[in-house]
Motif scaffolding. Sequence first.
Motif, PDB file in Angstrom:
ATOM      1  N   HIS A  72      -1.810  19.709  -2.009  1.00  0.00           N
ATOM      2  CA  HIS A  72      -1.859  18.276  -1.732  1.00  0.00           C
ATOM      3  C   HIS A  72      -2.671  17.301  -2.907  1.00  0.00           C
ATOM      4  CE1 HIS A  72      -1.261  14.449   0.127  1.00  0.00           C
ATOM      5  NE2 HIS A  72      -2.367  14.207   0.700  1.00  0.00           N
ATOM      6  N   THR A  73      -3.809  17.892  -3.495  1.00  0.00           N
ATOM      7  CA  THR A  73      -4.637  17.365  -4.292  1.00  0.00           C
ATOM      8  C   THR A  73      -4.281  17.778  -5.797  1.00  0.00           C
ATOM      9  OG1 THR A  73      -6.353  19.089  -4.093  1.00  0.00           O
ATOM     10  CG2 THR A  73      -6.568  17.108  -2.700  1.00  0.00           C
ATOM     11  N   GLY A  74      -3.587  18.848  -5.873  1.00  0.00           N
ATOM     12  CA  GLY A  74      -3.464  19.653  -7.399  1.00  0.00           C
ATOM     13  C   GLY A  74      -4.658  20.183  -7.724  1.00  0.00           C
ATOM     14  N   ARG A  75      -5.713  20.195  -7.280  1.00  0.00           N
ATOM     15  CA  ARG A  75      -6.931  20.851  -7.837  1.00  0.00           C
ATOM     16  C   ARG A  75      -7.133  22.222  -7.392  1.00  0.00           C
ATOM     17  NH1 ARG A  75     -10.647  16.499  -5.500  1.00  0.00           N
ATOM     18  NH2 ARG A  75      -9.408  14.522  -6.450  1.00  0.00           N
ATOM     19  N   GLY A  76      -7.370  22.818  -8.434  1.00  0.00           N
ATOM     20  CA  GLY A  76      -7.548  24.409  -8.146  1.00  0.00           C
ATOM     21  C   GLY A  76      -6.482  25.265  -8.214  1.00  0.00           C
ATOM     22  N   ALA A  77      -5.510  24.647  -8.802  1.00  0.00           N
ATOM     23  CA  ALA A  77      -4.186  25.554  -8.727  1.00  0.00           C
ATOM     24  C   ALA A  77      -4.255  26.844  -9.709  1.00  0.00           C
ATOM     25  CB  ALA A  77      -3.172  24.686  -9.791  1.00  0.00           C
ATOM     26  N   LEU A  78      -5.310  26.643 -10.630  1.00  0.00           N
ATOM     27  CA  LEU A  78      -5.446  28.013 -11.493  1.00  0.00           C
ATOM     28  C   LEU A  78      -5.993  29.272 -10.131  1.00  0.00           C
ATOM     29  CD1 LEU A  78      -5.836  29.293 -14.243  1.00  0.00           C
ATOM     30  CD2 LEU A  78      -8.222  28.675 -14.226  1.00  0.00           C
TER      31      LEU A  78
END
Lengths: 224, 220
Positions: free
Chosen positions: B51-57
Amino acid sequence: MSEEPLIRWDWIARNWANGSPTAISVLLENHVVTAFLPVLLGLIVAVPLGLACVRWRWLYQPTAALMNVTYSLPSLVLFSIFLSITGLTRSTVVIPLTFFALAILIPAVVDGLASVPDSVRQSAVAMGFRPARRLLLVELPVAVPVVLAGLRVATVSSISLVSVGALIGQGGLGNLFIDGWQRQFYTPIVVGIVLIVVLAVLADGLLVLAQRLLTPWSRARRTT
Amino acid sequence: MNWLAGFFGDAGHWSGPDGIPARLLEHLEFSAAAFFVAALIAVPLGMLIGHTGRGALLVVVAANAARALPTLGLLVLVVLLAGVGTVLPVLIPLVVLAIPPILVNTYEGVRGVDADLRDAAYGMGLRGRQVLFQTLIPVALPLILLGLRLAAIQVVSTATIAAFVGLGGLGRFIIDGLATKTYADVIGGAVLVAALALAVQFVFVLLDRVAVSPGVRRVR
């Protein structure tokens, strides 16, 4: 046990290549052969089967269902079942792993051929390619990225699954896990895990490299 | 086939603490415990990242590591480090191995929702959380369920291997049978685990039928 270090380098040095059948280098070699043979066999079988599934659409549903069922079976279960047929040999691990590889590779071949744009296919027809030559020179090369993506997954899982074969004495580096467990000794276990992960990363990297070499056009397009 | 008849026909295999019903129950208990812990961690985390797109790595690394990590090695190492005796250490690797498929598929599902659909939801006045729960999750549900199914199967099969480090369950038949060269037990245990894996697969297919909105299924 708490004073025991996680890694004892001298043990690794003594057991790397000491001539015994359980030397680390021998196990590594075994592991590589046992892991790559199923992927190779799987690819040889998956390409014609995938082509057949594309040519005769009704074949795909039952094949996919069968592969789905195979893939949901635990590796140890298949090893145990084949144990009664092929005994304590390398085939007992290689044959089930070939089925696992097929379960990944057949859909990859089918999806790969489906990913060929219709415009490309029609251009080939217009340029006078006959079906066989069109398949070999146009459709298969264009399908390479999708097939290779499947091949990467199959290779990496095969490398890590071989170690389960240690439970029936054919696990390559997995034998280090059994050894470490029986002697309550961390070093072989850590060595086994690290070597298997390194092997998987190396193989994955080689396949990425192969894709770059096999499909130079995809890179050329990105730079323009 | 004679082996199968010998294994399943033996009355001793149907009662007591090492009978088939008791072993099956054990197997289900461990698997369910590990599965639910993993789902409780990975589903919310995957939704948040998608949802936030943060931490995809983190998701990419988890996906690759999960495929390469040898299950047996991880089991043996964790149990040796944590000490044998209780069940808890054996559950750790089961949970660790179940998290990546759930995390990756939840993330992919939520992130892969059509951007038009997401914008439409915002345009209708839904807030961030409402968009997630009323639009993104229902649309992503098939993929989330796929992740849960892969994890459940992973847990059931790893729990089989975990018999090697002293866990009960159906794997005991295979591991003990191998140790004592009682191949009837090995085959019988293998057939039982295979049936369990297929049953799990079947339950998730049913769940997919029931839980996924018909509108979403048609688009697929």
